[in-house]
Write a protein that holds these residues in place. Structure first.
Motif, PDB file in Angstrom:
ATOM      1  N   GLN A 120       0.858  -1.187   0.000  1.00 49.03           N
ATOM      2  CA  GLN A 120       0.000   0.000   0.000  1.00 49.03           C
ATOM      3  C   GLN A 120       0.893   1.236   0.000  1.00 49.03           C
ATOM      4  O   GLN A 120       2.086   1.140   0.264  1.00 49.03           O
ATOM      5  CB  GLN A 120      -0.912   0.015   1.244  1.00 49.03           C
ATOM      6  CG  GLN A 120      -1.915  -1.129   1.310  1.00 49.03           C
ATOM      7  CD  GLN A 120      -3.024  -1.034   0.274  1.00 49.03           C
ATOM      8  OE1 GLN A 120      -3.258   0.010  -0.326  1.00 49.03           O
ATOM      9  NE2 GLN A 120      -3.713  -2.159   0.043  1.00 49.03           N
ATOM     10  N   ILE A 121       0.284   2.384  -0.270  1.00 53.15           N
ATOM     11  CA  ILE A 121       1.063   3.627  -0.345  1.00 53.15           C
ATOM     12  C   ILE A 121       0.967   4.398   0.968  1.00 53.15           C
ATOM     13  O   ILE A 121      -0.117   4.514   1.558  1.00 53.15           O
ATOM     14  CB  ILE A 121       0.594   4.492  -1.528  1.00 53.15           C
ATOM     15  CG1 ILE A 121       0.833   3.728  -2.834  1.00 53.15           C
ATOM     16  CG2 ILE A 121       1.334   5.832  -1.560  1.00 53.15           C
ATOM     17  CD1 ILE A 121       0.279   4.405  -4.057  1.00 53.15           C
ATOM     18  N   PHE A 146      -6.407   3.223   0.157  1.00 58.67           N
ATOM     19  CA  PHE A 146      -7.376   2.348   0.827  1.00 58.67           C
ATOM     20  C   PHE A 146      -8.331   1.673  -0.149  1.00 58.67           C
ATOM     21  O   PHE A 146      -9.279   1.030   0.255  1.00 58.67           O
ATOM     22  CB  PHE A 146      -8.172   3.133   1.873  1.00 58.67           C
ATOM     23  CG  PHE A 146      -7.346   3.489   3.082  1.00 58.67           C
ATOM     24  CD1 PHE A 146      -7.163   2.571   4.113  1.00 58.67           C
ATOM     25  CD2 PHE A 146      -6.736   4.729   3.181  1.00 58.67           C
ATOM     26  CE1 PHE A 146      -6.388   2.891   5.220  1.00 58.67           C
ATOM     27  CE2 PHE A 146      -5.962   5.053   4.292  1.00 58.67           C
ATOM     28  CZ  PHE A 146      -5.781   4.136   5.315  1.00 58.67           C
ATOM     29  N   GLY A 147      -8.104   1.854  -1.444  1.00 59.21           N
ATOM     30  CA  GLY A 147      -8.970   1.201  -2.427  1.00 59.21           C
ATOM     31  C   GLY A 147      -8.710  -0.301  -2.451  1.00 59.21           C
ATOM     32  O   GLY A 147      -7.768  -0.780  -1.816  1.00 59.21           O
ATOM     33  N   THR A 148      -9.540  -1.040  -3.181  1.00 61.33           N
ATOM     34  CA  THR A 148      -9.296  -2.479  -3.280  1.00 61.33           C
ATOM     35  C   THR A 148      -8.158  -2.716  -4.253  1.00 61.33           C
ATOM     36  O   THR A 148      -8.111  -2.116  -5.325  1.00 61.33           O
ATOM     37  CB  THR A 148     -10.545  -3.231  -3.772  1.00 61.33           C
ATOM     38  OG1 THR A 148     -11.036  -2.543  -4.920  1.00 61.33           O
ATOM     39  CG2 THR A 148     -11.612  -3.288  -2.708  1.00 61.33           C
ATOM     40  N   MET A 172      -3.655   9.931  -7.251  1.00 61.74           N
ATOM     41  CA  MET A 172      -4.507  10.286  -6.116  1.00 61.74           C
ATOM     42  C   MET A 172      -3.943  11.548  -5.482  1.00 61.74           C
ATOM     43  O   MET A 172      -2.771  11.899  -5.708  1.00 61.74           O
ATOM     44  CB  MET A 172      -4.587   9.148  -5.099  1.00 61.74           C
ATOM     45  CG  MET A 172      -3.257   8.721  -4.518  1.00 61.74           C
ATOM     46  SD  MET A 172      -3.402   7.446  -3.206  1.00 61.74           S
ATOM     47  CE  MET A 172      -3.908   6.011  -4.101  1.00 61.74           C
ATOM     48  N   ARG A 173      -4.774  12.231  -4.715  1.00 55.95           N
ATOM     49  CA  ARG A 173      -4.250  13.397  -3.996  1.00 55.95           C
ATOM     50  C   ARG A 173      -3.336  12.899  -2.877  1.00 55.95           C
ATOM     51  O   ARG A 173      -3.356  11.726  -2.513  1.00 55.95           O
ATOM     52  CB  ARG A 173      -5.399  14.237  -3.452  1.00 55.95           C
ATOM     53  CG  ARG A 173      -6.208  14.905  -4.570  1.00 55.95           C
ATOM     54  CD  ARG A 173      -6.903  16.154  -4.071  1.00 55.95           C
ATOM     55  NE  ARG A 173      -7.824  15.855  -2.979  1.00 55.95           N
ATOM     56  CZ  ARG A 173      -9.101  15.521  -3.160  1.00 55.95           C
ATOM     57  NH1 ARG A 173      -9.619  15.450  -4.389  1.00 55.95           N
ATOM     58  NH2 ARG A 173      -9.865  15.254  -2.118  1.00 55.95           N
ATOM     59  N   ILE A 174      -2.568  13.814  -2.310  1.00 52.09           N
ATOM     60  CA  ILE A 174      -1.548  13.379  -1.348  1.00 52.09           C
ATOM     61  C   ILE A 174      -2.161  12.891  -0.034  1.00 52.09           C
ATOM     62  O   ILE A 174      -1.475  12.249   0.763  1.00 52.09           O
ATOM     63  CB  ILE A 174      -0.495  14.480  -1.096  1.00 52.09           C
ATOM     64  CG1 ILE A 174      -1.148  15.742  -0.550  1.00 52.09           C
ATOM     65  CG2 ILE A 174       0.272  14.798  -2.377  1.00 52.09           C
ATOM     66  CD1 ILE A 174      -0.136  16.783  -0.118  1.00 52.09           C
ATOM     67  N   LYS A 228      -7.126  10.805  -1.247  1.00 52.40           N
ATOM     68  CA  LYS A 228      -8.479  10.967  -1.792  1.00 52.40           C
ATOM     69  C   LYS A 228      -8.417  11.233  -3.299  1.00 52.40           C
ATOM     70  O   LYS A 228      -7.366  11.529  -3.839  1.00 52.40           O
ATOM     71  CB  LYS A 228      -9.178  12.121  -1.074  1.00 52.40           C
ATOM     72  CG  LYS A 228      -9.330  11.855   0.423  1.00 52.40           C
ATOM     73  CD  LYS A 228     -10.530  12.572   1.009  1.00 52.40           C
ATOM     74  CE  LYS A 228     -10.819  12.078   2.418  1.00 52.40           C
ATOM     75  NZ  LYS A 228      -9.776  12.551   3.377  1.00 52.40           N
ATOM     76  N   GLY A 229      -9.580  11.130  -3.939  1.00 54.25           N
ATOM     77  CA  GLY A 229      -9.687  11.480  -5.354  1.00 54.25           C
ATOM     78  C   GLY A 229      -8.925  10.552  -6.280  1.00 54.25           C
ATOM     79  O   GLY A 229      -8.379  10.992  -7.291  1.00 54.25           O
ATOM     80  N   GLU A 230      -8.886   9.256  -5.949  1.00 48.83           N
ATOM     81  CA  GLU A 230      -8.170   8.310  -6.816  1.00 48.83           C
ATOM     82  C   GLU A 230      -8.779   8.268  -8.216  1.00 48.83           C
ATOM     83  O   GLU A 230      -9.986   8.147  -8.370  1.00 48.83           O
ATOM     84  CB  GLU A 230      -8.218   6.909  -6.192  1.00 48.83           C
ATOM     85  CG  GLU A 230      -7.586   5.858  -7.072  1.00 48.83           C
ATOM     86  CD  GLU A 230      -7.571   4.456  -6.451  1.00 48.83           C
ATOM     87  OE1 GLU A 230      -7.344   4.351  -5.229  1.00 48.83           O
ATOM     88  OE2 GLU A 230      -7.800   3.484  -7.187  1.00 48.83           O
TER      89      GLU A 230
END
Lengths: 160, 448
Positions: free
Chosen positions: B323-324, B339-341, B371-373, B376-378
């Motif tokens: 994960q990032i 946090f996406g799948t 995505m934003r830092i 969010k907004g993936e």
């Protein structure tokens, strides 16, 4: 007479077809060669000595040693103890379905899992070095689950 | 290798409006109506032409430069360069003062004209950008340089035109460093290669005797850090492109990998694998001081600094899968942001600072996304069988990455190629290379 030749030719063709299809199934996934994502066959395995396989296989993203892997490594350890002038490099590898940098780390982890196990069976860490190739050196260049399972491996190689 | 920095002896701005232009190119969306633009071949007088032919061989330099500009503009997807066969006015006359009606007739909205001269041993190139509908000049510049640099002049002109018409910095006077590949998958030969952003001037920086991976430029584009298996010891190296001098970075007792420069160029950040565990370290290139940034029994790798140097993004499998994460540059305040799948890797901070580009693996497909830092907004920009390792254009508008095809059971049909895509998710393009290629890294603008 002619009819006999005809029948014989048909028979030859049928045998040839059977042989060809046997070859074809051999390169495809044979049931029983992968268990729970881990390669259990011997197609790519080489031997350090008679009865001592050189490599162990891993599940996707894993560096946990399976029962079969531990068995192989115990054989390696016994042989190493009997040949105490030799030192070894353990090469860790990953399949192609992961990012390059992460796979380098994963290969390192796999090689170290094998090294640690050999050390618990009395092999000095001084005789064992590790190198990770990540996904850079597959043994099977196919893009299929069997190839990937053969590529997720750590291989013990004589270093001297 | 020969240093190829343009010597811009003079750089005159003769005339330029900065407001009230009618032409505007919106680059925030995928552009469905690219701006029709006419690039007139640059005019060259016969005396200069003879002199240049002696230097560069038989080459129509005015046409060459206009073609470079056209190709650059076309590849942005924002501009539609018109066919030169339709041009009515001669290059020299158009450059003095275009007859705007003639250019309106072929539906050009912008026109680029220019002139090439040989002054002593230098090339002097001037160009003008015209607004056809408003009937006036928007920009005019001149450059002086050595004749060999003519391609770079074409790129610099494109940068100036792009900036004038979009309001954003260009990305044409740049280079790509990558890994050139050949041979079967099981014994792939890999070399460091460098080329202009448009694929010209390919040069190989290593011979292919040892495996090399993941080259990245320093901020001044003179140094490259990469992973080499020299003597079968995978270590991070530093290469001076001009002198060819290579050195190993630090004296680590195990594998170092995944290197990048800090934004000030003073440090290299990388992973170091110790006893099977990879953590993130930095090494100061002046003081040689090594600092451990993460200390966790998971794989921490692919670090990338924010442009202000205050934060680092990296990927870790501490949650069980890759994960990032983002942390302060001293390693404190580690926060997971993806946090996406799926599995996330290779985060790279945008040069504008607001986005992180990444590779995502989900249900057997690979995606390049941003995505934003804060995570969010993936947005996923492109899906493929295998692709990874995005690198940003210096203006943060385009990503370059590599793709691999699925091979057959014997490895047949395998290829590795470079691709680019706009941040909008449009304008996906293959980046042509002389060989198979992977691990691209985009330089900053060579002329700042």
């Amino acid at each position: 007479m002619n009819f006999k030749v005809f029948i014989r030719n048909i028979f030859i063709v049928m045998v040839a077809t059977l042989m060809l299809s046997a070859c074809a199934t051999k390169t495809a996934t044979l049931p029983g060669q992968i268990q729970g994502d881990v390669y259990t066959g011997t197609d790519t395995v080489e031997y350090l000595a008679k009865g001592v396989p050189d490599r162990v296989f891993f599940a996707t993203n894993e560096s946990v040693l399976t029962t079969a892997s531990r068995d192989t490594l115990r054989k390696q350890a016994a042989w190493m103890r009997a040949n105490d002038s030799l030192s070894f490099t353990i090469e860790g590898h990953a399949d192609e379905r992961g990012t390059r940098e992460y796979n380098l780390a994963l290969g390192e982890r796999r090689a170290n899992a094998a090294k640690d196990y050999l050390m618990t069976y009395g092999i000095s860490g001084n005789r064992l070095s590790v190198i990770s190739y990540g996904k850079e050196r597959p043994v099977n260049s196919g893009s299929n689950p069997l190839a990937w399972s053969q590529n997720r491996r750590s291989v013990t190689v004589k270093a001297n | 290798m020969k240093k190829k920095i343009v010597t811009i002896i003079s750089f005159f701005i003769f005339f330029s409006f900065n407001s009230h232009a009618l032409i505007e190119v919106d680059i925030t969306r995928g552009n469905l109506n690219p701006l029709p633009v006419a690039v007139s071949p640059l005019f060259i007088d016969s005396t200069s032409e003879n002199k240049i032919s002696k230097e560069l061989g038989n080459l129509n330099i005015g046409l060459e430069i206009s073609t470079i500009i056209e190709n650059n503009l076309k590849k942005t997807g924002l501009f539609n360069p018109l066919n030169q066969d339709a041009f009515i006015q001669k290059p020299d006359i158009a450059h003095l003062k275009p007859r705007f009606e003639d250019w309106q007739l072929i539906k050009a909205q912008a026109l680029i004209t220019g002139k090439v001269e040989m002054l002593e041993n230098n090339l002097r190139i001037e160009f003008r950008l015209w607004d056809i509908l408003a009937g006036r000049e928007m920009l005019a510049l001149a450059f002086t340089t050595v004749p060999n640099n003519y391609r770079r002049v074409g790129h610099i002109i494109t940068d100036k035109v792009y900036q004038r018409l979009t309001g954003e910095q260009g990305y044409f006077d740049t280079r790509i460093i990558y890994v050139a590949e050949e041979g079967p998958k099981t014994q792939r030969i890999k070399k460091l290669a460098i080329m202009d952003q448009d694929g010209a001037n390919t040069k190989y920086l290593t011979l292919g005797n040892e495996l090399v991976l993941t080259p990245r430029f320093n901020p001044t584009n003179q140094m490259v850090t990469y992973l080499s298996y020299f003597r079968n010891l995978p270590r991070v190296y530093l290469l001076d492109i001009e002198t060819g001098v290579q050195e190993v970075v630090g004296t680590f007792p195990g594998m170092t990998f995944a290197p990048r420069f800090s934004p000030d160029g003073k440090k290299i950040i990388m992973s170091f694998a110790k006893d099977g565990n990879s953590d993130i370290y930095t090494m100061n290139l002046e003081s040689r001081e090594v600092e451990q940034i993460t200390d966790h029994p998971s794989i921490d790798t692919s670090p990338s600094y924010s442009p202000n140097g205050k934060f680092i993004t990296f990927n870790s499998d501490r949650s069980g899968y890759q994960q990032i994460y983002v942390m302060r540059s001293d390693g404190s305040n580690v926060k997971r942001i993806s946090f996406g799948t799926g599995i996330y890797g290779t985060p790279v901070w945008s040069p504008r600072g607001d986005l992180i580009a990444f590779t995502k693996l989900h249900k057997g497909k690979f995606y390049i996304g941003v995505m934003r830092i804060d995570g969010k907004g993936e947005r996923l920009l492109t899906e493929n069988y295998y692709q990874e390792a995005p690198s940003w254009s210096p203006n943060g508008r385009v990503l370059i990455f590599y793709r691999e095809t699925k091979s057959g059971d014997q490895g047949e049909g395998f290829s590795a190629t470079l691709w680019s895509i706009d941040l909008t998710g449009y304008n996906e393009r293959k980046v042509e290379t002389l060989t198979d290629a992977s691990d691209p890294s985009w330089s900053s603008l060579l002329t700042k």
